[in-house]
Design an enzyme around this catalytic site. Sequence first.
Site, PDB file in Angstrom:
ATOM      1  N   GLY A 116      -5.974  -9.655   6.718  1.00 22.24           N
ATOM      2  CA  GLY A 116      -4.885  -8.661   6.196  1.00 22.24           C
ATOM      3  C   GLY A 116      -4.637  -7.369   6.874  1.00 22.24           C
ATOM      4  O   GLY A 116      -4.087  -6.505   6.451  1.00 22.24           O
ATOM      5  N   TYR A 169      -5.849  -8.683 -11.386  1.00 19.74           N
ATOM      6  CA  TYR A 169      -6.376  -7.952 -10.174  1.00 19.74           C
ATOM      7  C   TYR A 169      -7.671  -7.293 -10.356  1.00 19.74           C
ATOM      8  O   TYR A 169      -8.607  -7.332  -9.567  1.00 19.74           O
ATOM      9  CB  TYR A 169      -5.163  -6.986  -9.810  1.00 19.74           C
ATOM     10  CG  TYR A 169      -5.408  -6.338  -8.607  1.00 19.74           C
ATOM     11  CD1 TYR A 169      -5.279  -6.816  -7.143  1.00 19.74           C
ATOM     12  CD2 TYR A 169      -5.786  -5.150  -8.648  1.00 19.74           C
ATOM     13  CE1 TYR A 169      -5.324  -6.454  -5.984  1.00 19.74           C
ATOM     14  CE2 TYR A 169      -6.003  -4.222  -7.268  1.00 19.74           C
ATOM     15  CZ  TYR A 169      -5.846  -4.919  -6.131  1.00 19.74           C
ATOM     16  OH  TYR A 169      -6.043  -4.114  -5.130  1.00 19.74           O
TER      17      TYR A 169
END
Length: 248
Positions: A13, A152
Amino acid sequence: MGRLNDKIAVVTGAGRGIGKAIAEKLASEGSTVVVSDVDGESAAATAKELCGGAVGLHADVASKESVEAMIDEVRTRFGRLDVLVNNAGWDKAEPFIDSSESDWDRIIAINLYGTLHTTKAALPLMVERQSGSIVNLGSDAARVGSSGEAVYSAAKGGIVSFTKTLAREMARNRINVNCVCPGPTDTELFASIGGDNPKLRESLTKAIPFRRLAEPRDLANTVAFFASDEAGYLTGQTVSVSGGLTMS
């Protein structure tokens, strides 16, 4: 001389945001950085900006096959891997009662399975050399909770627990595994989940003792320490980088 001279490091990422800042910091400390991102063009662009022979490679961390192909390319090019930074993440902020299973699947696939996939693929290279450092990006949402980020938080809580267990398993191979938990950080992802709301930003800033949101470089500095030999006797640790918002 940098703290990470001659080390081969993979950052997932890393095309933007915190991941890009980490890649920049590791490169500045002497690493050859493999910039991995689901957006292959941004990975290549970031790698082009870095010193030290950085390369950009596409990888979708939610796909075991994609990650394995990326790590195979690392083995082919460099023959080893010294540092793995599991940074790739994604979130959609909304009350849990309004959330959908399809979003649960995506959040867990990227944030939890992404770290599992990449670590599983990378570990053999480290075990072969009986050395290595893994730094996982968790979240303070996992440590203290965060409204609108239930799934999350659950996924990142899994990262914190995974870090501790893997640290125990890999200690015999002289591989240290640690976790860095960002607090509210000024990134595109943060803006996309409501961080561009002036009232939210103001209230968060007032709640943080240092009176500012984290910058990506704040996280990068901590990751670089854990990736270095200076942290060679630290493993299984979780550190919040939050300007004092969370303390434990």
